[in-house]
Write a protein that holds these residues in place. Structure first.
Motif, PDB file in Angstrom:
ATOM      1  N   UNK A  49       0.845  -1.186   0.000  1.00  0.00           N
ATOM      2  CA  UNK A  49       0.000   0.000   0.000  1.00  0.00           C
ATOM      3  C   UNK A  49       0.886   1.243   0.000  1.00  0.00           C
ATOM      4  N   UNK A  50       0.528   2.231  -0.768  1.00  0.00           N
ATOM      5  CA  UNK A  50       1.251   3.491  -0.807  1.00  0.00           C
ATOM      6  C   UNK A  50       0.241   4.623  -0.759  1.00  0.00           C
ATOM      7  N   UNK A  51       0.566   5.656  -0.020  1.00  0.00           N
ATOM      8  CA  UNK A  51      -0.265   6.851   0.037  1.00  0.00           C
ATOM      9  C   UNK A  51       0.450   7.984  -0.677  1.00  0.00           C
ATOM     10  N   UNK A  52      -0.324   8.761  -1.434  1.00  0.00           N
ATOM     11  CA  UNK A  52       0.236   9.803  -2.286  1.00  0.00           C
ATOM     12  C   UNK A  52      -0.359  11.154  -1.924  1.00  0.00           C
ATOM     13  N   UNK A  53       0.498  12.168  -1.828  1.00  0.00           N
ATOM     14  CA  UNK A  53       0.036  13.515  -1.497  1.00  0.00           C
ATOM     15  C   UNK A  53       0.654  14.498  -2.490  1.00  0.00           C
ATOM     16  N   UNK A  54      -0.225  15.150  -3.259  1.00  0.00           N
ATOM     17  CA  UNK A  54       0.241  16.119  -4.244  1.00  0.00           C
ATOM     18  C   UNK A  54       0.344  17.520  -3.640  1.00  0.00           C
ATOM     19  N   UNK A  55       1.197  18.338  -4.225  1.00  0.00           N
ATOM     20  CA  UNK A  55       1.320  19.736  -3.844  1.00  0.00           C
ATOM     21  C   UNK A  55       1.864  20.515  -5.030  1.00  0.00           C
ATOM     22  N   UNK A  56       1.779  21.850  -4.942  1.00  0.00           N
ATOM     23  CA  UNK A  56       2.377  22.691  -5.960  1.00  0.00           C
ATOM     24  C   UNK A  56       1.414  23.317  -6.944  1.00  0.00           C
ATOM     25  N   UNK A  57       0.142  22.980  -6.829  1.00  0.00           N
ATOM     26  CA  UNK A  57      -0.829  23.579  -7.717  1.00  0.00           C
ATOM     27  C   UNK A  57      -1.054  25.049  -7.382  1.00  0.00           C
ATOM     28  N   UNK A  58      -1.784  25.728  -8.263  1.00  0.00           N
ATOM     29  CA  UNK A  58      -2.076  27.132  -8.018  1.00  0.00           C
ATOM     30  C   UNK A  58      -2.595  27.827  -9.255  1.00  0.00           C
ATOM     31  N   UNK A  59      -2.605  29.154  -9.190  1.00  0.00           N
ATOM     32  CA  UNK A  59      -3.074  29.992 -10.290  1.00  0.00           C
ATOM     33  C   UNK A  59      -1.863  30.604 -10.981  1.00  0.00           C
ATOM     34  N   UNK A  60      -1.823  30.493 -12.298  1.00  0.00           N
ATOM     35  CA  UNK A  60      -0.707  31.021 -13.072  1.00  0.00           C
ATOM     36  C   UNK A  60      -1.240  31.597 -14.378  1.00  0.00           C
ATOM     37  N   UNK A  61      -0.549  32.578 -14.905  1.00  0.00           N
ATOM     38  CA  UNK A  61      -0.942  33.143 -16.191  1.00  0.00           C
ATOM     39  C   UNK A  61      -0.467  32.255 -17.333  1.00  0.00           C
TER      40      UNK A  61
END
Length: 123
Positions: A1-13
């Motif tokens: 079993x592996x758990x995944x956590x994303x980050x780094x998204x946002x608003x960009x032009x």
């Protein structure tokens, strides 16, 4: 079993860049092939990029070739998606996923999923 956590998204032009990260739990990260998917409002989830267990082989959907780069650091249990020259049509929730490792990356067979991170590209 592996758990995944994303980050780094946002608003960009449009024309800008973002780097997504996906941190995986567990000690067997290098035994997984990894992928990035995205889902825009009202659309089905689509494969974006995949990378094999070692990082030596990658695979992209045509619409992001030359703009996105997937990479991984097995020592840090992390996979990345560098996104350059972003377009409004790249707006979506981006998901990290893991599958049993194969020699080559694949767009199928993913069994573990993160919760997603929103990427919004303004025109």
């Amino acid at each position: 079993q592996v758990q995944l956590v994303e980050s780094g998204g946002g608003l960009v032009q449009a024309g800008g860049s973002l780097r997504l990260s996906c941190a995986a739990s567990g000690r067997t990260f290098s035994s997984y092939g990894m992928g990035w998917f995205r889902q825009a409002p009202g659309k089905e989830r689509e494969f974006v990029a995949g990378i094999n267990w070692s990082g030596g082989s990658t695979y992209y959907v045509d619409s992001v070739k030359g703009r996105f780069t997937i990479s991984r650091d097995n020592a840090k249990n992390t996979v990345y998606l560098q996104m350059n020259s972003l377009k409004p049509e790249d707006t979506a929730v981006y998901y990290c996923a893991a599958r049993p490792a194969t020699l080559f990356p694949s767009k199928d067979g993913y069994v573990h999923w993160g919760q997603g991170t929103q990427v919004t590209v303004s025109s």
